[in-house]
Scaffold this active site. Structure first.
Site, PDB file in Angstrom:
ATOM      1  N   GLU A 132      -0.935   5.289  -1.210  1.00 19.13           N
ATOM      2  CA  GLU A 132      -1.035   4.260  -0.165  1.00 19.13           C
ATOM      3  C   GLU A 132      -2.491   3.961   0.194  1.00 19.13           C
ATOM      4  O   GLU A 132      -2.851   2.804   0.445  1.00 19.13           O
ATOM      5  CB  GLU A 132      -0.245   4.683   1.075  1.00 19.13           C
ATOM      6  CG  GLU A 132       1.255   4.843   0.841  1.00 19.13           C
ATOM      7  CD  GLU A 132       1.877   3.699   0.060  1.00 19.13           C
ATOM      8  OE1 GLU A 132       1.526   2.539   0.322  1.00 19.13           O
ATOM      9  OE2 GLU A 132       2.707   3.972  -0.826  1.00 19.13           O
ATOM     10  N   HIS A 135      -3.937   1.628  -2.203  1.00 16.88           N
ATOM     11  CA  HIS A 135      -3.571   0.240  -1.902  1.00 16.88           C
ATOM     12  C   HIS A 135      -4.586  -0.384  -0.939  1.00 16.88           C
ATOM     13  O   HIS A 135      -4.918  -1.574  -1.077  1.00 16.88           O
ATOM     14  CB  HIS A 135      -2.183   0.167  -1.228  1.00 16.88           C
ATOM     15  CG  HIS A 135      -1.038   0.049  -2.192  1.00 16.88           C
ATOM     16  ND1 HIS A 135      -0.910  -0.997  -3.076  1.00 16.88           N
ATOM     17  CD2 HIS A 135       0.055   0.820  -2.387  1.00 16.88           C
ATOM     18  CE1 HIS A 135       0.209  -0.851  -3.779  1.00 16.88           C
ATOM     19  NE2 HIS A 135       0.811   0.257  -3.388  1.00 16.88           N
TER      20      HIS A 135
HETATM   21 NI    NI Z   1       2.519   1.128  -4.126  1.00 19.33          NI
END
Ligand code: NI
Length: 141
Positions: A132, A135
């Site tokens: 995450e 990201h």
């Molecule tokens: Ni992802």
């Protein structure tokens, strides 16, 4: 609350580094609630704001009995141990990529209310937290 549409591989928002959150307000809390609900709806492990088209450093996670969110997260690595295994992404549905990750992490950040919080993760949760935060840096695997 709302289940939001998830941006898919090829959408430029996914490869654009997200901006730090500077205002901890009702709009941020609504974003976190919507990330939570969308993640639950998708039965996923984690969902970052850029995946719903919002370029802010926020993500939600859900790993077995541990769930939450982090704003402006940073990672610490308490040891050098690594893991290797398949990893998926809600923005690349149906695909899994063997990805080397650290085995243990501590993610430090803030709640949507602006309170400091940290999450220690091992194994799958550690993998999720690293995925995450990638990201938020515009990185897909
Ligand atoms: Ni992802």
């Amino acid at each position: 609350m709302a289940v939001l549409p998830i941006r898919l591989f090829g959408d430029p928002v996914l490869t654009t580094p997200a901006e730090p959150v500077t205002t901890f307000d009702a709009e941020l809390r609504r974003l976190v609630r919507n990330l939570d609900q969308t993640l639950y709806d998708q039965r996923g492990s984690g969902l970052a704001a850029p995946q719903v088209g919002v370029g802010l450093r926020v993500f939600a996670f859900h790993d077995e009995d541990v769930a939450g969110h982090l704003v402006n997260p940073v990672l610490d690595f308490p040891d050098p141990e690594e893991q290797d295994g398949p990893e998926g992404c809600l923005s690349i549905p149906g695909f899994y990529f063997d990805t080397k990750r650290r085995m243990n992490v501590v993610a430090k950040g803030f709640t949507a209310d602006g309170d400091p919080v940290q999450v220690a993760g091992a194994g799958h949760l550690a993998r999720c937290l690293q995925h995450e935060i990638d990201h938020l840096d515009g990185v897909l695997f």
